[in-house]
Design a protein around this motif. Structure first.
Motif, PDB file in Angstrom:
ATOM      1  N   TYR A  34       0.833  -1.203   0.000  1.00  0.00           N
ATOM      2  CA  TYR A  34       0.000   0.000   0.000  1.00  0.00           C
ATOM      3  C   TYR A  34       0.868   1.254   0.000  1.00  0.00           C
ATOM      4  CZ  TYR A  34      -3.015   3.698   1.735  1.00  0.00           C
ATOM      5  OH  TYR A  34      -3.666   4.893   1.891  1.00  0.00           O
ATOM      6  N   GLU A  35       1.864   1.308   0.874  1.00  0.00           N
ATOM      7  CA  GLU A  35       2.737   2.488   0.937  1.00  0.00           C
ATOM      8  C   GLU A  35       3.494   2.683  -0.365  1.00  0.00           C
ATOM      9  OE1 GLU A  35       2.654   4.806   3.174  1.00  0.00           O
ATOM     10  OE2 GLU A  35       1.294   3.715   4.505  1.00  0.00           O
ATOM     11  N   ALA A  36       3.947   1.597  -0.985  1.00  0.00           N
ATOM     12  CA  ALA A  36       4.622   1.702  -2.284  1.00  0.00           C
ATOM     13  C   ALA A  36       3.664   2.241  -3.347  1.00  0.00           C
ATOM     14  CB  ALA A  36       5.183   0.346  -2.697  1.00  0.00           C
ATOM     15  N   SER A  37       2.417   1.795  -3.290  1.00  0.00           N
ATOM     16  CA  SER A  37       1.418   2.280  -4.253  1.00  0.00           C
ATOM     17  C   SER A  37       1.081   3.746  -4.013  1.00  0.00           C
ATOM     18  CB  SER A  37       0.149   1.437  -4.172  1.00  0.00           C
ATOM     19  OG  SER A  37       0.420   0.111  -4.535  1.00  0.00           O
ATOM     20  N   HIS A  42       1.522   9.404  -6.171  1.00  0.00           N
ATOM     21  CA  HIS A  42       1.844  10.768  -5.722  1.00  0.00           C
ATOM     22  C   HIS A  42       1.135  11.165  -4.430  1.00  0.00           C
ATOM     23  CE1 HIS A  42       3.773  10.990  -9.590  1.00  0.00           C
ATOM     24  NE2 HIS A  42       2.617  10.738 -10.192  1.00  0.00           N
ATOM     25  N   GLY A  43       1.058  10.224  -3.473  1.00  0.00           N
ATOM     26  CA  GLY A  43       0.539  10.543  -2.157  1.00  0.00           C
ATOM     27  C   GLY A  43      -0.967  10.517  -2.007  1.00  0.00           C
ATOM     28  N   HIS A  44      -1.682  10.028  -2.974  1.00  0.00           N
ATOM     29  CA  HIS A  44      -3.150   9.955  -2.895  1.00  0.00           C
ATOM     30  C   HIS A  44      -3.548   8.733  -2.057  1.00  0.00           C
ATOM     31  CE1 HIS A  44      -3.634  13.229  -5.632  1.00  0.00           C
ATOM     32  NE2 HIS A  44      -3.067  12.594  -6.637  1.00  0.00           N
ATOM     33  N   ARG A  45      -3.599   8.931  -0.752  1.00  0.00           N
ATOM     34  CA  ARG A  45      -3.851   7.818   0.173  1.00  0.00           C
ATOM     35  C   ARG A  45      -5.280   7.280   0.035  1.00  0.00           C
ATOM     36  NH1 ARG A  45       0.310   7.013   3.240  1.00  0.00           N
ATOM     37  NH2 ARG A  45      -0.756   5.728   4.774  1.00  0.00           N
ATOM     38  N   SER A  46      -6.261   8.166  -0.105  1.00  0.00           N
ATOM     39  CA  SER A  46      -7.653   7.716  -0.209  1.00  0.00           C
ATOM     40  C   SER A  46      -7.887   6.936  -1.497  1.00  0.00           C
ATOM     41  CB  SER A  46      -8.613   8.897  -0.124  1.00  0.00           C
ATOM     42  OG  SER A  46      -8.580   9.464   1.158  1.00  0.00           O
ATOM     43  N   LEU A  47      -7.329   7.430  -2.598  1.00  0.00           N
ATOM     44  CA  LEU A  47      -7.480   6.733  -3.874  1.00  0.00           C
ATOM     45  C   LEU A  47      -6.831   5.360  -3.814  1.00  0.00           C
ATOM     46  CD1 LEU A  47      -8.235   6.608  -6.882  1.00  0.00           C
ATOM     47  CD2 LEU A  47      -6.038   7.733  -7.367  1.00  0.00           C
ATOM     48  N   THR A  48      -5.647   5.297  -3.249  1.00  0.00           N
ATOM     49  CA  THR A  48      -4.951   4.013  -3.147  1.00  0.00           C
ATOM     50  C   THR A  48      -5.703   3.059  -2.229  1.00  0.00           C
ATOM     51  OG1 THR A  48      -2.875   5.207  -3.448  1.00  0.00           O
ATOM     52  CG2 THR A  48      -2.715   2.942  -2.689  1.00  0.00           C
ATOM     53  N   PHE A 154     -10.187   2.281   6.063  1.00  0.00           N
ATOM     54  CA  PHE A 154      -9.690   3.315   6.969  1.00  0.00           C
ATOM     55  C   PHE A 154      -8.378   2.913   7.644  1.00  0.00           C
ATOM     56  CE2 PHE A 154     -14.096   4.730   6.544  1.00  0.00           C
ATOM     57  CZ  PHE A 154     -13.858   6.049   6.191  1.00  0.00           C
ATOM     58  N   LEU A 155      -8.183   1.630   7.886  1.00  0.00           N
ATOM     59  CA  LEU A 155      -6.904   1.199   8.446  1.00  0.00           C
ATOM     60  C   LEU A 155      -5.775   1.382   7.438  1.00  0.00           C
ATOM     61  CD1 LEU A 155      -7.982  -1.979  10.421  1.00  0.00           C
ATOM     62  CD2 LEU A 155      -6.983   0.118  11.383  1.00  0.00           C
ATOM     63  N   LEU A 156      -6.047   1.144   6.172  1.00  0.00           N
ATOM     64  CA  LEU A 156      -5.030   1.399   5.151  1.00  0.00           C
ATOM     65  C   LEU A 156      -4.731   2.890   5.064  1.00  0.00           C
ATOM     66  CD1 LEU A 156      -5.912  -0.894   2.112  1.00  0.00           C
ATOM     67  CD2 LEU A 156      -3.879  -1.012   3.553  1.00  0.00           C
ATOM     68  N   ARG A 157      -5.794   3.680   4.937  1.00  0.00           N
ATOM     69  CA  ARG A 157      -5.618   5.109   4.727  1.00  0.00           C
ATOM     70  C   ARG A 157      -5.012   5.796   5.934  1.00  0.00           C
ATOM     71  NH1 ARG A 157     -10.510   9.147   4.187  1.00  0.00           N
ATOM     72  NH2 ARG A 157     -10.167   9.068   6.416  1.00  0.00           N
ATOM     73  N   ASP A 158      -5.490   5.492   7.129  1.00  0.00           N
ATOM     74  CA  ASP A 158      -5.065   6.202   8.322  1.00  0.00           C
ATOM     75  C   ASP A 158      -4.307   5.341   9.322  1.00  0.00           C
ATOM     76  OD1 ASP A 158      -6.475   8.417   7.312  1.00  0.00           O
ATOM     77  OD2 ASP A 158      -8.343   7.692   8.207  1.00  0.00           O
TER      78      ASP A 158
END
Length: 164
Positions: A34-37, A42-48, A154-158
């Protein structure tokens, strides 16, 4: 005051601890990817997180849908056999068709109040009860799956901020 708050959290979280645990383990296992993606996007955590959740839905729901289709097909075939056997040989004929080790189990499963004069009515009530129980299990599973996917997102994003 802290004890009451802890009790309330436990009371709310206890029924859903399994989906939360599955989401936590899944998010922890996929965190490096997830962090690599996130870096590639370009830092779009919600999209990823949404992409990962969608991929998880596809990877869970496609096999479950295939299993459900197989189960429905087999259940339909079994119902056809049961109906034809009940119509031609009655309940005793249906039990006689069961494998020998299962006959005792079947006698324990069937309600004792089945009237031989009206086996179809009593069997129908029993079948409706079994169907109701099965639908209840499916509904609970669906709710838990949805809760797991929401927690996973939400665990992935935050999750990183949550750990900090």
């Amino acid at each position: 005051m802290g004890g009451a708050a802890t009790l309330l959290i436990v009371a709310v979280a206890f029924p859903i601890w399994r989906p939360l645990l599955v989401a936590t383990v899944l998010a922890g296992a996929l965190a490096p990817a997830y962090e690599a993606s996130v870096r590639r996007l370009h830092g779009h955590r919600s999209l990823t997180a949404a992409l990962f959740t969608t991929a998880t839905i596809v990877l869970i729901l496609i096999p479950l849908a295939a299993l459900a289709m197989i189960a429905v097909h087999e259940a339909t075939a079994a119902i056809t056999v049961v109906r034809s056997t009940l119509a031609s040989e009655g309940l005793a004929g249906l039990i006689a068709k069961a494998p020998d080790p299962l006959e005792g189990w079947i006698h324990r499963l069937l309600p004792s109040e089945i009237n031989p004069a009206r086996p179809l009515a009593a069997s129908s009530r029993w079948a409706l009860g079994a169907l109701s129980d099965a639908l209840s299990v499916v509904a609970r599973f669906g709710l838990r799956l949805v809760l797991m996917l929401i927690a996973f997102f939400f665990l992935l994003r935050d999750g990183r901020a949550l750990v900090e």
